[in-house]
Design a protein around this motif. Structure first.
Motif, PDB file in Angstrom:
ATOM      1  N   ALA A  32       0.978  -0.997  -0.025  1.00 35.88           N
ATOM      2  CA  ALA A  32      -0.068   0.028  -0.034  1.00 35.88           C
ATOM      3  C   ALA A  32       0.937   1.204   0.028  1.00 35.88           C
ATOM      4  O   ALA A  32       1.781   1.346   0.608  1.00 35.88           O
ATOM      5  N   MET A  33       0.731   2.036  -0.680  1.00 38.94           N
ATOM      6  CA  MET A  33       1.427   3.300  -1.094  1.00 38.94           C
ATOM      7  C   MET A  33       0.671   4.380  -0.075  1.00 38.94           C
ATOM      8  O   MET A  33      -0.208   4.895  -0.107  1.00 38.94           O
ATOM      9  N   VAL A  34       1.731   4.686   0.857  1.00 44.63           N
ATOM     10  CA  VAL A  34       1.133   5.667   2.041  1.00 44.63           C
ATOM     11  C   VAL A  34       2.191   6.852   2.066  1.00 44.63           C
ATOM     12  O   VAL A  34       2.147   7.591   3.155  1.00 44.63           O
ATOM     13  N   LYS A  35       2.804   7.235   0.765  1.00 45.89           N
ATOM     14  CA  LYS A  35       3.499   8.590   0.904  1.00 45.89           C
ATOM     15  C   LYS A  35       2.666   9.757   0.974  1.00 45.89           C
ATOM     16  O   LYS A  35       1.438   9.688   0.943  1.00 45.89           O
ATOM     17  N   ALA A  36       3.380  10.709   1.157  1.00 42.71           N
ATOM     18  CA  ALA A  36       2.760  12.111   1.457  1.00 42.71           C
ATOM     19  C   ALA A  36       1.480  11.653   2.602  1.00 42.71           C
ATOM     20  O   ALA A  36       0.395  12.164   2.338  1.00 42.71           O
ATOM     21  N   ALA A  38      -0.172   9.211   3.454  1.00 47.95           N
ATOM     22  CA  ALA A  38      -1.226   8.384   3.135  1.00 47.95           C
ATOM     23  C   ALA A  38      -2.169   8.993   2.397  1.00 47.95           C
ATOM     24  O   ALA A  38      -3.342   9.012   2.631  1.00 47.95           O
ATOM     25  N   TYR A  39      -1.572   9.986   1.407  1.00 51.10           N
ATOM     26  CA  TYR A  39      -2.428  10.972   0.486  1.00 51.10           C
ATOM     27  C   TYR A  39      -3.153  11.713   1.352  1.00 51.10           C
ATOM     28  O   TYR A  39      -4.379  11.986   0.914  1.00 51.10           O
ATOM     29  N   GLY A  40      -2.624  12.296   2.315  1.00 47.46           N
ATOM     30  CA  GLY A  40      -3.394  13.133   3.245  1.00 47.46           C
ATOM     31  C   GLY A  40      -4.282  12.468   4.195  1.00 47.46           C
ATOM     32  O   GLY A  40      -4.962  13.169   4.808  1.00 47.46           O
ATOM     33  N   VAL A  79      10.795   2.030  -0.093  1.00 49.40           N
ATOM     34  CA  VAL A  79      11.325   3.562  -0.384  1.00 49.40           C
ATOM     35  C   VAL A  79      11.530   3.726  -1.658  1.00 49.40           C
ATOM     36  O   VAL A  79      12.383   3.619  -2.541  1.00 49.40           O
ATOM     37  N   LEU A  80      10.582   4.596  -2.314  1.00 47.25           N
ATOM     38  CA  LEU A  80      10.560   4.670  -3.879  1.00 47.25           C
ATOM     39  C   LEU A  80      11.285   5.614  -4.475  1.00 47.25           C
ATOM     40  O   LEU A  80      11.828   5.075  -5.665  1.00 47.25           O
ATOM     41  N   GLU A  81      11.923   6.375  -3.867  1.00 44.13           N
ATOM     42  CA  GLU A  81      12.843   7.321  -4.567  1.00 44.13           C
ATOM     43  C   GLU A  81      14.419   6.871  -3.897  1.00 44.13           C
ATOM     44  O   GLU A  81      15.370   7.410  -4.599  1.00 44.13           O
ATOM     45  N   VAL A 123      15.218  -2.718  -8.788  1.00 41.40           N
ATOM     46  CA  VAL A 123      15.907  -1.847  -9.700  1.00 41.40           C
ATOM     47  C   VAL A 123      14.948  -1.275 -10.763  1.00 41.40           C
ATOM     48  O   VAL A 123      14.077  -1.919 -11.325  1.00 41.40           O
ATOM     49  N   LYS A 124      14.937   0.123 -10.570  1.00 44.16           N
ATOM     50  CA  LYS A 124      13.852   0.750 -11.487  1.00 44.16           C
ATOM     51  C   LYS A 124      14.371   0.891 -12.825  1.00 44.16           C
ATOM     52  O   LYS A 124      15.451   1.437 -13.067  1.00 44.16           O
ATOM     53  N   VAL A 125      13.352   0.813 -13.599  1.00 47.12           N
ATOM     54  CA  VAL A 125      13.731   0.668 -15.285  1.00 47.12           C
ATOM     55  C   VAL A 125      12.879   1.803 -15.690  1.00 47.12           C
ATOM     56  O   VAL A 125      11.597   1.869 -15.561  1.00 47.12           O
ATOM     57  N   SER A 159       8.960  -0.700 -12.726  1.00 47.53           N
ATOM     58  CA  SER A 159       8.816   0.626 -13.547  1.00 47.53           C
ATOM     59  C   SER A 159       7.422   1.005 -13.292  1.00 47.53           C
ATOM     60  O   SER A 159       6.588   0.679 -12.469  1.00 47.53           O
ATOM     61  N   HIS A 160       7.341   2.356 -13.792  1.00 47.53           N
ATOM     62  CA  HIS A 160       6.242   3.092 -13.471  1.00 47.53           C
ATOM     63  C   HIS A 160       5.440   3.602 -14.746  1.00 47.53           C
ATOM     64  O   HIS A 160       6.177   3.775 -15.570  1.00 47.53           O
ATOM     65  N   LEU A 161       4.172   3.658 -14.706  1.00 49.49           N
ATOM     66  CA  LEU A 161       3.391   3.701 -15.856  1.00 49.49           C
ATOM     67  C   LEU A 161       2.909   5.280 -16.123  1.00 49.49           C
ATOM     68  O   LEU A 161       2.321   5.576 -14.925  1.00 49.49           O
ATOM     69  N   ALA A 193       2.435  -2.532 -11.570  1.00 52.59           N
ATOM     70  CA  ALA A 193       0.858  -2.006 -11.441  1.00 52.59           C
ATOM     71  C   ALA A 193       0.859  -1.030  -9.981  1.00 52.59           C
ATOM     72  O   ALA A 193       0.787  -1.476  -8.944  1.00 52.59           O
ATOM     73  N   ASN A 194       0.325   0.141 -10.544  1.00 55.04           N
ATOM     74  CA  ASN A 194      -0.179   1.099  -9.650  1.00 55.04           C
ATOM     75  C   ASN A 194      -1.822   0.757  -9.712  1.00 55.04           C
ATOM     76  O   ASN A 194      -2.259  -0.361 -10.115  1.00 55.04           O
ATOM     77  N   SER A 195      -2.831   1.578  -9.131  1.00 51.10           N
ATOM     78  CA  SER A 195      -3.993   1.204  -8.960  1.00 51.10           C
ATOM     79  C   SER A 195      -4.537   0.870 -10.241  1.00 51.10           C
ATOM     80  O   SER A 195      -5.323   0.033 -10.513  1.00 51.10           O
ATOM     81  N   ALA A 196      -4.430   1.836 -11.150  1.00 51.09           N
ATOM     82  CA  ALA A 196      -4.948   1.708 -12.507  1.00 51.09           C
ATOM     83  C   ALA A 196      -4.541   0.251 -13.235  1.00 51.09           C
ATOM     84  O   ALA A 196      -5.648  -0.467 -13.675  1.00 51.09           O
ATOM     85  N   VAL A 209       2.067  -5.620  -6.245  1.00 52.81           N
ATOM     86  CA  VAL A 209       1.456  -4.694  -7.038  1.00 52.81           C
ATOM     87  C   VAL A 209       1.561  -3.522  -5.927  1.00 52.81           C
ATOM     88  O   VAL A 209       1.809  -3.672  -4.741  1.00 52.81           O
ATOM     89  N   ARG A 210       1.290  -2.222  -6.388  1.00 49.73           N
ATOM     90  CA  ARG A 210       1.656  -0.880  -5.710  1.00 49.73           C
ATOM     91  C   ARG A 210       0.532   0.003  -5.580  1.00 49.73           C
ATOM     92  O   ARG A 210       0.515   1.141  -6.212  1.00 49.73           O
ATOM     93  N   PRO A 211      -0.677  -0.411  -5.242  1.00 51.46           N
ATOM     94  CA  PRO A 211      -1.901   0.596  -5.325  1.00 51.46           C
ATOM     95  C   PRO A 211      -1.544   1.654  -4.405  1.00 51.46           C
ATOM     96  O   PRO A 211      -0.941   1.540  -3.399  1.00 51.46           O
ATOM     97  N   GLY A 212      -2.279   2.754  -4.897  1.00 46.40           N
ATOM     98  CA  GLY A 212      -2.234   4.085  -4.032  1.00 46.40           C
ATOM     99  C   GLY A 212      -3.618   4.715  -3.950  1.00 46.40           C
ATOM    100  O   GLY A 212      -4.345   4.157  -3.139  1.00 46.40           O
ATOM    101  N   ILE A 213      -3.971   5.233  -5.015  1.00 43.51           N
ATOM    102  CA  ILE A 213      -5.304   6.119  -4.919  1.00 43.51           C
ATOM    103  C   ILE A 213      -6.541   5.175  -4.792  1.00 43.51           C
ATOM    104  O   ILE A 213      -7.624   5.662  -4.169  1.00 43.51           O
ATOM    105  N   MET A 214      -6.642   4.181  -5.080  1.00 40.26           N
ATOM    106  CA  MET A 214      -7.792   3.030  -5.096  1.00 40.26           C
ATOM    107  C   MET A 214      -8.064   2.889  -3.611  1.00 40.26           C
ATOM    108  O   MET A 214      -9.210   2.889  -3.168  1.00 40.26           O
ATOM    109  N   SER A 342      -7.837  13.818  -8.039  1.00 40.58           N
ATOM    110  CA  SER A 342      -8.260  13.529  -6.689  1.00 40.58           C
ATOM    111  C   SER A 342      -6.951  13.506  -5.775  1.00 40.58           C
ATOM    112  O   SER A 342      -6.898  14.108  -4.487  1.00 40.58           O
ATOM    113  N   TYR A 343      -5.834  12.925  -6.294  1.00 42.89           N
ATOM    114  CA  TYR A 343      -4.436  12.857  -5.370  1.00 42.89           C
ATOM    115  C   TYR A 343      -4.442  14.330  -4.803  1.00 42.89           C
ATOM    116  O   TYR A 343      -3.771  14.330  -3.572  1.00 42.89           O
ATOM    117  N   GLU A 344      -4.376  15.161  -5.631  1.00 43.69           N
ATOM    118  CA  GLU A 344      -3.949  16.569  -5.202  1.00 43.69           C
ATOM    119  C   GLU A 344      -5.041  17.227  -4.145  1.00 43.69           C
ATOM    120  O   GLU A 344      -4.346  17.687  -3.263  1.00 43.69           O
TER     121      GLU A 344
END
Ligand SMILES: *Cc1c(COP(=O)(O)O)cnc(C)c1O
Length: 360
Positions: A32-36, A38-40, A79-81, A123-125, A159-161, A193-196, A209-214, A342-344
């Motif tokens: 579960a992506m909980v950066k920022a 946890a999306y506020g 740690v994504l970055e 390794v991020k590609v 990788s990120h889409l 895989a992000n949420s989409a 898998v790396r869901p966030g916004i969903m 919505s993220y913002e």
């Protein structure tokens, strides 16, 4: 009496959405992506709500990882970055974090270090988003170097889409083909895989898998609503009506006199403004709801207040709550009216609205 502006957060809905991600990707680890924050939504609340259903959590950088471990020391954290200096690499290893390696510069830094413990690494590609990651052509050399590094536990390629929210965007197919082919050629797992993509491309769930916004109650897909996808609303932003004004046809409301009444209009003044994180650039057609009935903004958003057209709602009274997003109006609709996502909206709510934790 207090001002009454409030952000209601629903831990059970967060857990429901995490369980939905798990159900959709039954053979993969779910991070579960909980950066920022946890999306506020609040890091501690979100982590405690979702920990029973997910395998780990993703944060952007080391300070966020440390904050998370202070809340819950026994969880897996990615740690994504990645790490920014030697000290961070050592600390990441000591804390048992999983780190994303996203550049050859980071690799050079890492490869001269003696780490206190073995370090799990993805390794991020860069498969076409052209933000972070190594070009496909550099992956071979990086993997060889890492395989000779006794401290590294190589987890796979990531990788990120760029366009997974849009149906059938050609870049997505290209990115998916590149990452899956690269992973196959190195005999490694991959994570893309992000949420989409989690919802749209089950064939690319792979190992993680790396869901966030969903998780946070909003639809990750341009063409389908959260409700249609079975995603539960996790936050509701509301504020009470504090006054009414009667605006004759032809008169304006608010700063800049930008909104002019096309009919005699009853306007409600509501205790929420851009100082609370509601977008100042929200135009006058932006939807809001009162008692489950929809209406729109009328006039510019001020710092502490905004104004709403309630002409067709003769029964609303001082103290009635206006919903800005939540059960009746989706954050996605508001975002669309404001030219954002919505993220913002979630990330921008300030500390002013009182946080109320509620499960229904
Ligand atoms: C934020 C983030 C995600 C989650 O994306 P959503 O669109 O919110 O699902 C996944 N992967 C990475 C690398 C991210 O930074």
């Amino acid at each position: 009496m207090t001002r009454g502006t409030q952000l209601e957060i629903r831990p059970q809905a967060l857990r429901h959405n995490a369980a939905l991600a798990r159900k959709l990707a039954p053979d993969s680890s779910v991070y579960a992506m909980v950066k920022a924050n946890a999306y506020g939504h609040g890091l501690a609340l979100a982590v405690n709500a979702m920990a029973p259903v997910v395998d780990g959590f993703g944060v952007a950088f080391m300070e966020e990882a440390q904050e998370l471990l202070a809340i819950k020391p026994d969880v897996r954290v990615m740690v994504l970055e990645g790490c920014f200096d030697e000290e961070e690499w050592l600390l990441a290893s000591e804390l048992g974090l999983t780190v994303v390696l996203r550049s050859t510069a980071q690799l050079a830094q890492l490869n001269v270090l003696k780490l206190p413990r073995s370090l799990a690494l993805w390794v991020k590609v860069d498969t076409g988003m052209h933000r972070l990651g190594m070009p496909v052509g550099e992956v071979d050399a990086a993997i060889s170097a890492l395989k000779h590094n006794p401290y590294i536990e190589l987890k796979g390629l990531m990788s990120h889409l760029a366009c997974a929210d849009e149906p059938q965007h050609p870049l997505t197919a290209r990115q998916l083909a590149l990452i899956s082919a690269a992973a196959q050629s190195f005999g490694l797992p991959y994570s893309v895989a992000n949420s989409a993509a989690l919802i749209r491309y089950p064939e690319h769930h792979n190992t993680l898998v790396r869901p966030g916004i969903m998780l946070y109650g909003a639809s990750p897909l341009a063409e389908q609503s959260a409700a249609a996808l079975g995603i539960a609303v996790t936050q509701q932003l509301t504020a009470p009506i504090i006054a009414f004004t009667q605006v004759p046809k032809g008169e304006s409301v608010g700063y800049g006199a930008s909104w002019v009444a096309e009919r005699d209009t009853r306007v409600a003044v509501v205790a929420l403004g851009y100082g609370d994180g509601y977008p100042r650039h929200a135009p006058s057609h932006t939807p809001v709801a009162i008692n489950g009935q929809r209406t729109t903004l009328a006039g510019r958003v001020s710092m502490d207040m905004l104004t709403v057209d309630v002409t067709d709602m003769p029964h609303v009274m001082i103290g009635d709550r206006v919903e800005f997003w939540g059960d009746t109006v989706s954050a996605t609709e508001v975002a669309e009216a404001c030219g954002t996502i919505s993220y913002e909206l979630f990330c921008q709510v300030t500390s002013r609205p009182r946080r109320v934790i509620r499960d229904k």
